[in-house]
Scaffold this motif. Structure first.
Motif, PDB file in Angstrom:
ATOM      1  N   GLY A   1       0.762  -1.238   0.000  1.00 27.40           N
ATOM      2  CA  GLY A   1       0.000   0.000   0.000  1.00 27.40           C
ATOM      3  C   GLY A   1       0.793   1.289   0.000  1.00 27.40           C
ATOM      4  N   TYR A   2       2.120   1.216   0.070  1.00 28.17           N
ATOM      5  CA  TYR A   2       2.936   2.435   0.019  1.00 28.17           C
ATOM      6  C   TYR A   2       2.867   3.001  -1.396  1.00 28.17           C
ATOM      7  CZ  TYR A   2       6.796   5.417   1.692  1.00 28.17           C
ATOM      8  OH  TYR A   2       7.573   6.466   2.114  1.00 28.17           O
ATOM      9  N   THR A   3       2.788   4.323  -1.526  1.00 31.14           N
ATOM     10  CA  THR A   3       2.572   4.912  -2.857  1.00 31.14           C
ATOM     11  C   THR A   3       3.816   4.804  -3.732  1.00 31.14           C
ATOM     12  OG1 THR A   3       3.269   7.165  -2.318  1.00 31.14           O
ATOM     13  CG2 THR A   3       0.965   6.569  -1.842  1.00 31.14           C
ATOM     14  N   LEU A   4       3.591   4.633  -5.021  1.00 31.22           N
ATOM     15  CA  LEU A   4       4.691   4.516  -5.966  1.00 31.22           C
ATOM     16  C   LEU A   4       5.499   5.809  -6.019  1.00 31.22           C
ATOM     17  CD1 LEU A   4       2.998   2.683  -8.990  1.00 31.22           C
ATOM     18  CD2 LEU A   4       3.804   1.749  -6.804  1.00 31.22           C
ATOM     19  N   GLU A   5       4.813   6.929  -5.960  1.00 27.55           N
ATOM     20  CA  GLU A   5       5.493   8.222  -6.032  1.00 27.55           C
ATOM     21  C   GLU A   5       6.446   8.407  -4.858  1.00 27.55           C
ATOM     22  OE1 GLU A   5       4.503  13.032  -6.345  1.00 27.55           O
ATOM     23  OE2 GLU A   5       2.882  11.604  -5.932  1.00 27.55           O
ATOM     24  N   GLN A   6       5.952   8.122  -3.647  1.00 27.39           N
ATOM     25  CA  GLN A   6       6.795   8.312  -2.473  1.00 27.39           C
ATOM     26  C   GLN A   6       7.926   7.292  -2.436  1.00 27.39           C
ATOM     27  OE1 GLN A   6       6.498  11.015  -0.353  1.00 27.39           O
ATOM     28  NE2 GLN A   6       8.556  10.286   0.195  1.00 27.39           N
ATOM     29  N   ALA A   7       7.623   6.061  -2.845  1.00 27.92           N
ATOM     30  CA  ALA A   7       8.658   5.022  -2.864  1.00 27.92           C
ATOM     31  C   ALA A   7       9.784   5.394  -3.815  1.00 27.92           C
ATOM     32  CB  ALA A   7       8.044   3.691  -3.284  1.00 27.92           C
ATOM     33  N   THR A   8       9.432   5.962  -4.949  1.00 30.29           N
ATOM     34  CA  THR A   8      10.433   6.390  -5.928  1.00 30.29           C
ATOM     35  C   THR A   8      11.281   7.522  -5.357  1.00 30.29           C
ATOM     36  OG1 THR A   8       8.991   5.712  -7.752  1.00 30.29           O
ATOM     37  CG2 THR A   8      10.761   7.273  -8.265  1.00 30.29           C
ATOM     38  N   LYS A   9      10.638   8.500  -4.737  1.00 32.18           N
ATOM     39  CA  LYS A   9      11.371   9.616  -4.122  1.00 32.18           C
ATOM     40  C   LYS A   9      12.321   9.120  -3.032  1.00 32.18           C
ATOM     41  CE  LYS A   9       7.887  13.225  -4.915  1.00 32.18           C
ATOM     42  NZ  LYS A   9       6.895  14.106  -4.250  1.00 32.18           N
ATOM     43  N   ASP A  10      11.838   8.209  -2.210  1.00 35.43           N
ATOM     44  CA  ASP A  10      12.666   7.665  -1.129  1.00 35.43           C
ATOM     45  C   ASP A  10      13.929   7.024  -1.682  1.00 35.43           C
ATOM     46  OD1 ASP A  10      10.629   8.403   0.580  1.00 35.43           O
ATOM     47  OD2 ASP A  10       9.915   6.355   0.954  1.00 35.43           O
ATOM     48  N   ARG A  11      13.758   6.256  -2.756  1.00 36.08           N
ATOM     49  CA  ARG A  11      14.899   5.524  -3.313  1.00 36.08           C
ATOM     50  C   ARG A  11      15.893   6.473  -3.976  1.00 36.08           C
ATOM     51  NH1 ARG A  11      15.247   1.373  -0.325  1.00 36.08           N
ATOM     52  NH2 ARG A  11      16.391  -0.340  -1.242  1.00 36.08           N
ATOM     53  N   ILE A  12      15.369   7.490  -4.639  1.00 35.85           N
ATOM     54  CA  ILE A  12      16.257   8.461  -5.282  1.00 35.85           C
ATOM     55  C   ILE A  12      17.066   9.224  -4.225  1.00 35.85           C
ATOM     56  CG2 ILE A  12      16.296  10.618  -6.610  1.00 35.85           C
ATOM     57  CD1 ILE A  12      13.917   9.430  -8.233  1.00 35.85           C
TER      58      ILE A  12
END
Length: 206
Positions: A54-65
């Motif tokens: 359920g974690y958002t794709l947008e936030q997950a991408t930002k976190d990884r970057i």
């Protein structure tokens, strides 16, 4: 031992071929060593599974970057090019699913670890997803396999007796969790192996 009246299918790896390598072999210009390193250390399976819960794709991408700024473009490709990771249906398994459906002996349910944001893409692509009496999508429920609550939710929602259910999944961890709750299970390896295993459980195919 009670007769099986419900069959619960995993989707990715059982009925649908999904693999991030389809994208990243192109991203890394055919360099398999770089691709495997990236998928092991940057866009990892554990990271992707967090979105399945359920974690958002947008936030997950930002976190990884934030963690790996030197891989910003590559990280962006993970969900930016996600539809390309769908390789197609696993036809042998879909044929078995259809035979089970046509036999009319079983309630057919799906239980999948899948992001709620990307699952509509699969629904549009694969007509056989309409064959299920119900589909439990982890991302919609904010939990995922192998946690007990998603199995219990599935059993309750579709009025399933665990002693009369059979669960099929390609991930041994998920199989062991289902078995701990009293659900008989098949660790999927291939359509041919699944066919043999179903006969072992006296499952009737049309």
């Amino acid at each position: 031992m009670k007769t099986i009246n419900t069959i619960i299918f995993d989707l990715g790896g059982v009925l649908i071929d999904w693999n991030p390598e389809y994208v990243f072999i192109d991203v890394f210009n055919g360099d398999r060593d770089k691709m495997h390193w990236f998928l092991k250390h940057v866009c990892t399976p554990d990271w992707n599974e967090n979105q399945d819960a359920g974690y958002t794709l947008e936030q997950a991408t930002k976190d990884r970057i934030t963690l790996f700024p030197e891989y910003e473009n590559e990280i962006g490709a993970f969900y930016g090019r996600w539809p390309e990771m769908l390789g197609g249906a696993i036809e042998g398994s879909v044929s078995i699913l259809n035979r089970l459906r046509e036999s009319k002996h079983y309630k057919i349910i799906a239980l999948t670890n899948w992001s709620a944001e990307t699952f509509p893409i699969a629904l549009k692509k694969f007509d056989f997803l309409q064959w299920f009496e119900g589909i439990v999508v982890s991302g919609e429920e904010k939990t995922r396999k192998p946690f007990d609550d998603i199995y219990k939710l599935t059993l309750q929602r579709y009025n399933i007796n665990p002693e009369q259910a059979l669960f099929i999944d390609d991930n041994l961890r998920n199989i062991e969790a289902a078995q701990a709750l009293g659900i008989r299970s098949i660790h999927f390896k291939s359509p041919e192996q699944l066919l043999v295993a179903l006969k072992h459980f006296n499952i009737h195919l049309q």
